[in-house]
Design a protein around this motif. Structure first.
Motif, mmCIF file in Angstrom:
data_model
loop_
_atom_site.group_PDB
_atom_site.id
_atom_site.type_symbol
_atom_site.label_atom_id
_atom_site.label_comp_id
_atom_site.label_asym_id
_atom_site.label_seq_id
_atom_site.Cartn_x
_atom_site.Cartn_y
_atom_site.Cartn_z
ATOM 1 N N PRO A 19 -75.421 -31.680 75.580
ATOM 2 C CA PRO A 19 -76.207 -32.854 75.199
ATOM 3 C C PRO A 19 -77.614 -32.499 74.749
ATOM 4 O O PRO A 19 -78.583 -33.213 75.050
ATOM 5 C CB PRO A 19 -76.224 -33.668 76.497
ATOM 6 N N THR A 20 -77.735 -31.391 74.042
ATOM 7 C CA THR A 20 -79.026 -30.918 73.556
ATOM 8 C C THR A 20 -79.175 -31.135 72.058
ATOM 9 O O THR A 20 -80.250 -30.925 71.511
ATOM 10 C CB THR A 20 -79.184 -29.416 73.863
ATOM 11 N N HIS A 21 -78.087 -31.510 71.395
ATOM 12 C CA HIS A 21 -78.082 -31.820 69.975
ATOM 13 C C HIS A 21 -77.358 -33.148 69.788
ATOM 14 O O HIS A 21 -76.678 -33.637 70.695
ATOM 15 C CB HIS A 21 -77.412 -30.708 69.159
ATOM 16 N N ILE A 22 -77.458 -33.704 68.610
ATOM 17 C CA ILE A 22 -77.016 -35.082 68.393
ATOM 18 C C ILE A 22 -75.528 -35.275 68.678
ATOM 19 O O ILE A 22 -75.131 -36.314 69.209
ATOM 20 C CB ILE A 22 -77.378 -35.553 66.959
ATOM 21 N N ALA A 23 -74.678 -34.311 68.356
ATOM 22 C CA ALA A 23 -73.242 -34.498 68.574
ATOM 23 C C ALA A 23 -72.930 -34.678 70.057
ATOM 24 O O ALA A 23 -72.164 -35.574 70.439
ATOM 25 C CB ALA A 23 -72.463 -33.312 68.005
ATOM 26 N N GLY A 24 -73.512 -33.832 70.900
ATOM 27 C CA GLY A 24 -73.282 -33.957 72.331
ATOM 28 C C GLY A 24 -73.927 -35.196 72.922
ATOM 29 O O GLY A 24 -73.368 -35.836 73.818
ATOM 30 N N VAL A 25 -75.113 -35.558 72.428
ATOM 31 C CA VAL A 25 -75.770 -36.786 72.884
ATOM 32 C C VAL A 25 -74.903 -37.995 72.572
ATOM 33 O O VAL A 25 -74.713 -38.890 73.409
ATOM 34 C CB VAL A 25 -77.159 -36.929 72.215
ATOM 35 N N GLN A 26 -74.344 -38.030 71.363
ATOM 36 C CA GLN A 26 -73.578 -39.208 70.955
ATOM 37 C C GLN A 26 -72.285 -39.376 71.746
ATOM 38 O O GLN A 26 -71.832 -40.506 71.953
ATOM 39 C CB GLN A 26 -73.274 -39.149 69.460
ATOM 40 N N VAL A 27 -71.671 -38.292 72.188
ATOM 41 C CA VAL A 27 -70.479 -38.440 73.034
ATOM 42 C C VAL A 27 -70.832 -39.241 74.284
ATOM 43 O O VAL A 27 -70.131 -40.194 74.655
ATOM 44 C CB VAL A 27 -69.904 -37.059 73.412
ATOM 45 N N LEU A 28 -71.931 -38.883 74.933
ATOM 46 C CA LEU A 28 -72.350 -39.594 76.130
ATOM 47 C C LEU A 28 -72.810 -41.012 75.803
ATOM 48 O O LEU A 28 -72.514 -41.967 76.534
ATOM 49 C CB LEU A 28 -73.471 -38.819 76.820
ATOM 50 N N ALA A 29 -73.522 -41.152 74.682
ATOM 51 C CA ALA A 29 -74.016 -42.478 74.304
ATOM 52 C C ALA A 29 -72.866 -43.418 73.951
ATOM 53 O O ALA A 29 -72.916 -44.616 74.279
ATOM 54 C CB ALA A 29 -74.977 -42.344 73.120
ATOM 55 N N ARG A 30 -71.828 -42.903 73.305
ATOM 56 C CA ARG A 30 -70.679 -43.762 72.986
ATOM 57 C C ARG A 30 -69.978 -44.244 74.246
ATOM 58 O O ARG A 30 -69.443 -45.365 74.285
ATOM 59 C CB ARG A 30 -69.694 -43.009 72.085
ATOM 60 N N ALA A 31 -69.949 -43.404 75.268
ATOM 61 C CA ALA A 31 -69.352 -43.824 76.536
ATOM 62 C C ALA A 31 -70.153 -44.958 77.168
ATOM 63 O O ALA A 31 -69.582 -45.900 77.742
ATOM 64 C CB ALA A 31 -69.263 -42.638 77.493
ATOM 65 N N HIS A 32 -71.465 -44.893 77.067
ATOM 66 C CA HIS A 32 -72.305 -45.997 77.545
ATOM 67 C C HIS A 32 -72.091 -47.242 76.675
ATOM 68 O O HIS A 32 -72.084 -48.367 77.192
ATOM 69 C CB HIS A 32 -73.777 -45.587 77.525
ATOM 70 N N ARG A 33 -71.922 -47.047 75.376
ATOM 71 C CA ARG A 33 -71.692 -48.186 74.484
ATOM 72 C C ARG A 33 -70.356 -48.850 74.801
ATOM 73 O O ARG A 33 -70.241 -50.088 74.759
ATOM 74 C CB ARG A 33 -71.732 -47.729 73.028
ATOM 75 N N THR A 34 -69.335 -48.071 75.127
ATOM 76 C CA THR A 34 -68.056 -48.641 75.548
ATOM 77 C C THR A 34 -68.253 -49.568 76.742
ATOM 78 O O THR A 34 -67.713 -50.677 76.787
ATOM 79 C CB THR A 34 -67.061 -47.523 75.907
ATOM 80 N N ALA A 35 -69.053 -49.109 77.713
ATOM 81 C CA ALA A 35 -69.310 -49.933 78.898
ATOM 82 C C ALA A 35 -70.031 -51.220 78.521
ATOM 83 O O ALA A 35 -69.733 -52.293 79.070
ATOM 84 C CB ALA A 35 -70.124 -49.134 79.912
ATOM 85 N N GLN A 36 -70.971 -51.145 77.577
ATOM 86 C CA GLN A 36 -71.690 -52.343 77.152
ATOM 87 C C GLN A 36 -70.756 -53.339 76.464
ATOM 88 O O GLN A 36 -70.767 -54.538 76.767
ATOM 89 C CB GLN A 36 -72.832 -51.960 76.205
ATOM 90 N N VAL A 37 -69.953 -52.829 75.547
ATOM 91 C CA VAL A 37 -69.092 -53.705 74.754
ATOM 92 C C VAL A 37 -67.994 -54.330 75.607
ATOM 93 O O VAL A 37 -67.664 -55.516 75.458
ATOM 94 C CB VAL A 37 -68.490 -52.922 73.565
ATOM 95 N N LEU A 38 -67.415 -53.535 76.510
ATOM 96 C CA LEU A 38 -66.293 -54.005 77.320
ATOM 97 C C LEU A 38 -66.727 -54.535 78.682
ATOM 98 O O LEU A 38 -65.870 -54.907 79.494
ATOM 99 C CB LEU A 38 -65.273 -52.873 77.502
ATOM 100 N N ASP A 39 -68.026 -54.562 78.937
ATOM 101 C CA ASP A 39 -68.589 -55.073 80.188
ATOM 102 C C ASP A 39 -68.031 -54.324 81.398
ATOM 103 O O ASP A 39 -67.585 -54.922 82.379
ATOM 104 C CB ASP A 39 -68.320 -56.578 80.321
#
Length: 411
Positions: free
Chosen positions: A101-121
């Motif tokens: 998670p030191t470059h954008i690709a690794g950051v986005q994997v984690l961020a997409r997982a948080h976005r899944t939680a937001q979208v699906l509550d």
């Protein structure tokens, strides 16, 4: 837009442990919730952001090696646009993080997982519990040990399993000949999408992966586009591509307009450079009749030898596809070296497979002979081929061509 009084989060240096990954995941979650900014840049954050950068939510390093040291500033809106565009193609799912998670690709994997939680509550980000320890050597056995529990948790949550790999990781799994490799391929088939990017993936690897029914999706993008913005050669929704000053074959510098674009660049002296509505990449590319993207290589990598233009990627692809070199050459990079007569001369660095029967001293002649049997014109065949133990890398799996040129010039 981010509030100007949001605090900067600066996780401890990433060491690939589960605890370190968890610290970064928590910080990324705070960014996704709009509670903080995250600084991953290569220098200290400024006391105050320059004008135009007030909406910065995330700062990541670039993988470039030329010019002043700089970092890329992204807004939360750009991150959300990227995540939602990706989800429109592959869905919101359960993510197995295998990239740093030191470059954008690794950051986005984690961020997409948080976005899944937001979208699906959901109550927590769609990530494995516990998070994986990535400090060991990556091979098929290590992948299976990490992926099988993640697949079980994804099924229990009723979510598609998703992950992202760099080409080297994918290559190890799909080309390996051991029982562990076969098991890894079976496990990888359980993922609804396997994003692969960060560097060009050999066509043979993609063909084998798809033949093994692995749901590989190729991605193209950069820190400046919040990660991949072109999947399987097609731009994501909202992404517009054009070619600047195309030549007779339609090749020119790729320009991207997208809601995922970064705010701009931050420099160590506290100044900034806004990107604006369009990002002129460093890549030469063509667009097909349907808008499909073909990246030819970096414009800065073009070698002019004796007045003729050489795209090093053309030579590298010929080496990769040569049947004569199959089982011998593991990887290759082609560079230009200053030459008094030619301006630049074409040279190559290659690594060889450990099981190769040829002596290292025989490899240069074998590579040059193999290229003479291809469609590569004679002026593009490397004048010298150097066998090295490893190719120099930067970022997450990208070849450091500047370092490779220095190695070739110094040998």
């Amino acid at each position: 837009m981010a509030s100007p009084d949001l605090p900067w989060l600066r996780p401890s240096p990433y060491d690939a442990s589960a605890a370190s990954l968890a610290e970064h995941a928590e910080a990324i979650g705070a960014v996704m919730a709009g509670r903080a900014r995250l600084w991953l840049g290569p220098f200290d954050p400024p006391e105050a952001l320059p004008a135009g950068f007030e909406g910065t939510a995330l700062v990541v390093p670039t993988s470039g090696t030329t010019g002043a040291v700089k970092a890329v500033a992204l807004s939360r809106q750009a991150l959300l646009a990227s995540q939602d565009a990706t989800a429109s193609l592959i869905g919101n799912g359960f993510w197995l993080p295998l990239l740093p998670p030191t470059h954008i690709a690794g950051v986005q994997v984690l961020a997409r997982a948080h976005r899944t939680a937001q979208v699906l509550d959901l109550d927590s980000p769609a990530l494995p519990i516990p998070l994986p320890d990535l400090s060991g050597h990556f091979d098929s056995a290590a992948f299976v040990a990490l992926a099988e529990p993640a697949l079980d948790q994804a099924r229990a949550a009723g979510l598609p399993a998703l992950t992202s790999l760099v080409p080297t990781q994918l290559t190890r799994i799909v080309t390996g000949a051991t029982g562990a490799d076969a098991r890894a391929r079976a496990v990888l088939r359980g993922f609804s999408a396997v994003l692969v990017g960060g560097a060009a993936t050999p066509r043979e690897v993609l063909t084998r992966a798809r033949g093994q029914r692995i749901a590989v999706r190729t991605t193209y993008g950069s820190s400046e586009t919040a990660g991949g913005c072109v999947y399987d050669s097609a731009p994501l929704p909202g992404v517009h591509l054009r070619i600047d000053a195309p030549d007779a074959e339609g090749a020119g510098r790729l320009v991207i307009s997208s809601p995922t674009l970064a705010v701009g660049y931050l420099f160590a002296d506290g100044t900034g450079q806004v990107i604006g509505d369009a990002f002129a990449t460093s890549d030469l590319a063509t667009l097909g009749p349907d808008g499909d993207l073909t990246v030819l290589g970096r414009a800065d990598d073009v070698i002019i030898t004796g007045g003729r233009k050489v795209l090093p990627q053309d030579v590298e692809r010929a080496i990769d596809r040569s049947l004569m070199l199959r089982g011998l050459v593991r990887a290759a990079v082609v560079v230009g070296v200053p030459d008094a007569e030619w301006g630049s001369r074409v040279e190559a660095l290659v690594t060889i497979k450990t099981a190769a029967v040829a002596e290292a001293s025989d490899v240069p002649a074998l590579v040059r002979s193999a290229l003479r049997t291809t469609e590569v014109p004679s002026f593009m065949i490397p004048k010298r081929v150097h066998v090295v133990e490893e190719l120099p890398l930067l970022g997450i799996g990208k070849i450091d061509r500047s370092a490779a040129a220095r190695i070739a010039a110094g040998i």
